[in-house]
Motif scaffolding. Structure first.
Motif, PDB file in Angstrom:
ATOM      1  N   THR A   1     -22.279 -26.066  -7.825  1.00 47.78           N
ATOM      2  CA  THR A   1     -21.978 -25.775  -9.239  1.00 47.78           C
ATOM      3  C   THR A   1     -21.101 -26.860  -9.867  1.00 47.78           C
ATOM      4  O   THR A   1     -21.138 -27.070 -11.069  1.00 47.78           O
ATOM      5  CB  THR A   1     -21.315 -24.391  -9.429  1.00 47.78           C
ATOM      6  N   GLY A   2     -20.327 -27.570  -9.039  1.00 44.35           N
ATOM      7  CA  GLY A   2     -19.517 -28.679  -9.557  1.00 44.35           C
ATOM      8  C   GLY A   2     -20.416 -29.743 -10.178  1.00 44.35           C
ATOM      9  O   GLY A   2     -20.077 -30.339 -11.207  1.00 44.35           O
TER      10      GLY A   2
ATOM     11  N   TYR B   1     -21.144 -28.884 -13.758  1.00 49.84           N
ATOM     12  CA  TYR B   1     -20.065 -29.241 -14.691  1.00 49.84           C
ATOM     13  C   TYR B   1     -20.001 -30.764 -14.866  1.00 49.84           C
ATOM     14  O   TYR B   1     -19.739 -31.275 -15.951  1.00 49.84           O
ATOM     15  CB  TYR B   1     -18.714 -28.685 -14.212  1.00 49.84           C
ATOM     16  N   ARG B   2     -20.277 -31.479 -13.778  1.00 50.14           N
ATOM     17  CA  ARG B   2     -20.280 -32.943 -13.852  1.00 50.14           C
ATOM     18  C   ARG B   2     -21.404 -33.425 -14.775  1.00 50.14           C
ATOM     19  O   ARG B   2     -21.223 -34.369 -15.556  1.00 50.14           O
ATOM     20  CB  ARG B   2     -20.476 -33.549 -12.462  1.00 50.14           C
TER      21      ARG B   2
ATOM     22  N   SER C   1     -13.720 -31.899 -15.218  1.00 54.21           N
ATOM     23  CA  SER C   1     -12.590 -30.978 -15.173  1.00 54.21           C
ATOM     24  C   SER C   1     -12.238 -30.523 -16.601  1.00 54.21           C
ATOM     25  O   SER C   1     -11.963 -29.348 -16.840  1.00 54.21           O
ATOM     26  CB  SER C   1     -11.408 -31.677 -14.492  1.00 54.21           C
TER      27      SER C   1
ATOM     28  N   SER D   1     -14.934 -28.174 -18.017  1.00 56.37           N
ATOM     29  CA  SER D   1     -15.017 -26.899 -17.301  1.00 56.37           C
ATOM     30  C   SER D   1     -13.985 -25.886 -17.817  1.00 56.37           C
ATOM     31  O   SER D   1     -14.039 -24.719 -17.457  1.00 56.37           O
ATOM     32  CB  SER D   1     -14.864 -27.115 -15.797  1.00 56.37           C
TER      33      SER D   1
ATOM     34  N   ARG E   1     -18.590 -22.875 -19.830  1.00 56.22           N
ATOM     35  CA  ARG E   1     -18.576 -21.933 -18.700  1.00 56.22           C
ATOM     36  C   ARG E   1     -19.615 -20.827 -18.903  1.00 56.22           C
ATOM     37  O   ARG E   1     -20.308 -20.441 -17.977  1.00 56.22           O
ATOM     38  CB  ARG E   1     -17.193 -21.307 -18.499  1.00 56.22           C
TER      39      ARG E   1
ATOM     40  N   GLY F   1     -18.014 -23.884  -5.486  1.00 60.05           N
ATOM     41  CA  GLY F   1     -17.392 -24.148  -6.777  1.00 60.05           C
ATOM     42  C   GLY F   1     -15.942 -23.722  -6.782  1.00 60.05           C
ATOM     43  O   GLY F   1     -15.217 -23.891  -5.783  1.00 60.05           O
ATOM     44  N   ARG F   2     -15.501 -23.180  -7.931  1.00 59.72           N
ATOM     45  CA  ARG F   2     -14.104 -22.749  -8.060  1.00 59.72           C
ATOM     46  C   ARG F   2     -13.996 -21.243  -8.312  1.00 59.72           C
ATOM     47  O   ARG F   2     -12.988 -20.628  -8.014  1.00 59.72           O
ATOM     48  CB  ARG F   2     -13.417 -23.470  -9.237  1.00 59.72           C
ATOM     49  N   ASP F   3     -15.050 -20.679  -8.928  1.00 57.18           N
ATOM     50  CA  ASP F   3     -14.984 -19.278  -9.363  1.00 57.18           C
ATOM     51  C   ASP F   3     -16.193 -18.490  -8.865  1.00 57.18           C
ATOM     52  O   ASP F   3     -16.586 -17.515  -9.481  1.00 57.18           O
ATOM     53  CB  ASP F   3     -14.952 -19.217 -10.902  1.00 57.18           C
TER      54      ASP F   3
ATOM     55  N   ARG G   1      -6.444 -32.764 -11.246  1.00 55.21           N
ATOM     56  CA  ARG G   1      -7.563 -31.820 -11.297  1.00 55.21           C
ATOM     57  C   ARG G   1      -7.158 -30.458 -10.738  1.00 55.21           C
ATOM     58  O   ARG G   1      -7.555 -29.418 -11.244  1.00 55.21           O
ATOM     59  CB  ARG G   1      -8.761 -32.391 -10.540  1.00 55.21           C
TER      60      ARG G   1
ATOM     61  N   ASP H   1      -7.626 -27.150 -12.825  1.00 59.06           N
ATOM     62  CA  ASP H   1      -8.495 -26.105 -12.286  1.00 59.06           C
ATOM     63  C   ASP H   1      -7.738 -24.796 -12.030  1.00 59.06           C
ATOM     64  O   ASP H   1      -8.290 -23.714 -12.185  1.00 59.06           O
ATOM     65  CB  ASP H   1      -9.158 -26.568 -10.972  1.00 59.06           C
TER      66      ASP H   1
ATOM     67  N   ARG I   1      -6.025 -23.385 -15.804  1.00 56.61           N
ATOM     68  CA  ARG I   1      -6.814 -23.091 -17.004  1.00 56.61           C
ATOM     69  C   ARG I   1      -6.937 -21.574 -17.155  1.00 56.61           C
ATOM     70  O   ARG I   1      -6.832 -20.822 -16.179  1.00 56.61           O
ATOM     71  CB  ARG I   1      -8.180 -23.771 -16.946  1.00 56.61           C
TER      72      ARG I   1
HETATM   73  O1   DC Z   1     -16.537 -29.555  -7.171  1.00 57.78           O
HETATM   74  P1   DC Z   1     -16.487 -30.752  -8.132  1.00 57.78           P
HETATM   75  O2   DC Z   1     -15.313 -31.654  -7.903  1.00 57.78           O
HETATM   76  O3   DC Z   1     -17.773 -31.500  -8.156  1.00 57.78           O
HETATM   77  O4   DC Z   1     -16.308 -30.074  -9.573  1.00 57.78           O
HETATM   78  C1   DC Z   1     -16.190 -30.823 -10.754  1.00 57.78           C
HETATM   79  C2   DC Z   1     -15.284 -30.077 -11.756  1.00 57.78           C
HETATM   80  O5   DC Z   1     -15.955 -28.896 -12.202  1.00 57.78           O
HETATM   81  C3   DC Z   1     -13.944 -29.617 -11.186  1.00 57.78           C
HETATM   82  O6   DC Z   1     -12.868 -30.263 -11.807  1.00 57.78           O
HETATM   83  C4   DC Z   1     -13.842 -28.157 -11.475  1.00 57.78           C
HETATM   84  C5   DC Z   1     -15.076 -27.789 -12.216  1.00 57.78           C
HETATM   85  N1   DC Z   1     -15.750 -26.621 -11.632  1.00 57.78           N
HETATM   86  C6   DC Z   1     -15.457 -25.390 -12.148  1.00 57.78           C
HETATM   87  O7   DC Z   1     -14.631 -25.255 -13.039  1.00 57.78           O
HETATM   88  N2   DC Z   1     -16.104 -24.286 -11.678  1.00 57.78           N
HETATM   89  C7   DC Z   1     -17.006 -24.397 -10.698  1.00 57.78           C
HETATM   90  N3   DC Z   1     -17.632 -23.305 -10.260  1.00 57.78           N
HETATM   91  C8   DC Z   1     -17.299 -25.668 -10.128  1.00 57.78           C
HETATM   92  C9   DC Z   1     -16.634 -26.767 -10.613  1.00 57.78           C
END
Ligand code: DC
Length: 217
Positions: free
Chosen positions: A32-33, A36-37, A93, A96, A102, A122-124, A173, A177, A180
């Motif tokens: 999923t990153g 966002y990239r 970042s 996102s 989102r 990912g993050r979430d 970052r 992350d 936020r």
């Molecule tokens: O995992 P990555 O470094 O490729 O992610 C790139 C950016 O995307 C990172 O700064 C956080 C964001 N991100 C996010 O907010 N939620 C996700 N599920 C995945 C990534």
């Protein structure tokens, strides 16, 4: 059908491990990153002003993001090798943290998680995208170790950058992350935490696979 969620900060090794686990279990890997990239890359290519919500929403409405055989496809074009620079990391970042971004990506991710067995990182993912995931993992490592891994990757790709710059990027970052407002990086209560500091890729992959096998028995 199984769904596996892997969350954690940048450079914790999520994507390397998720790819290995996906191969071993024959499930699809969704990064999923990278999504966002891809949005960050498009914003940056168009020179879009992030404060202009109408322009952002219009851009998102005409943006198509998908994975084909593991490649990230933005508006029909593979952007694998465009989205891993430090400039796009910072932009990803930033974008996102924006609600419209989102909303769009989370909807796409949920749809992907409904179609077939997936491992998504990912993050979430565990806290928001796939709250009912069959397995949830939260991978961490010290900021220094994560910066060292990312630094080695960037140098191998020929980027000119110092270790201190990479560590600064990682810390910035992490802050974005985690602080936020929308779906910040957090461990889901029911996620298993794995500190990968000092562990090899094989060791971490084994911890995850053993956990999955054990609970399937
Ligand atoms: O995992 P990555 O470094 O490729 O992610 C790139 C950016 O995307 C990172 O700064 C956080 C964001 N991100 C996010 O907010 N939620 C996700 N599920 C995945 C990534």
């Amino acid at each position: 059908m199984i769904t596996i969620a892997i969350d954690g900060p940048s450079g914790a090794g999520k994507s390397t491990i998720a790819k290995k686990v996906a191969e071993r279990l024959s499930v699809e890997y969704i990064d999923t990153g990278a999504m966002y990239r891809a949005v960050g890359y498009k914003v940056s290519s168009l020179g879009l002003d992030l404060g202009d919500e109408k322009a952002l929403k219009d851009m998102l409405a005409s943006t198509d993001i998908d994975f084909v055989s593991g490649d990230i496809i933005l508006d029909g074009v593979c952007v694998n090798d465009k989205i891993r620079t430090s400039e796009i990391s910072q932009m990803a970042s930033k974008v996102s943290a924006l609600g419209p971004v989102r909303e769009k990506l989370v909807e796409l991710q949920r749809a992907m998680g409904k179609k077939k067995s997936v491992i998504m990182d990912g993050r979430d993912i565990g806290t928001n995208v796939l709250t009912d995931a069959t397995y949830k993992f939260f991978m961490t490592a010290s900021a220094e170790e994560r910066a060292k891994r990312r630094y080695d990757e960037l140098i191998a790709k020929g980027e000119i950058i110092t270790f201190e710059q990479v560590l600064e990027d990682i810390n910035a970052r992490d802050k974005n992350d985690m602080e936020r407002e929308l779906n910040p990086l957090r461990k889901a209560e029911d996620a298993m935490e794995i500190d990968t500091t000092g562990l090899s890729i094989e060791e971490v992959t084994d911890v995850i696979l053993k956990n999955i096998v054990t609970s399937e028995e």
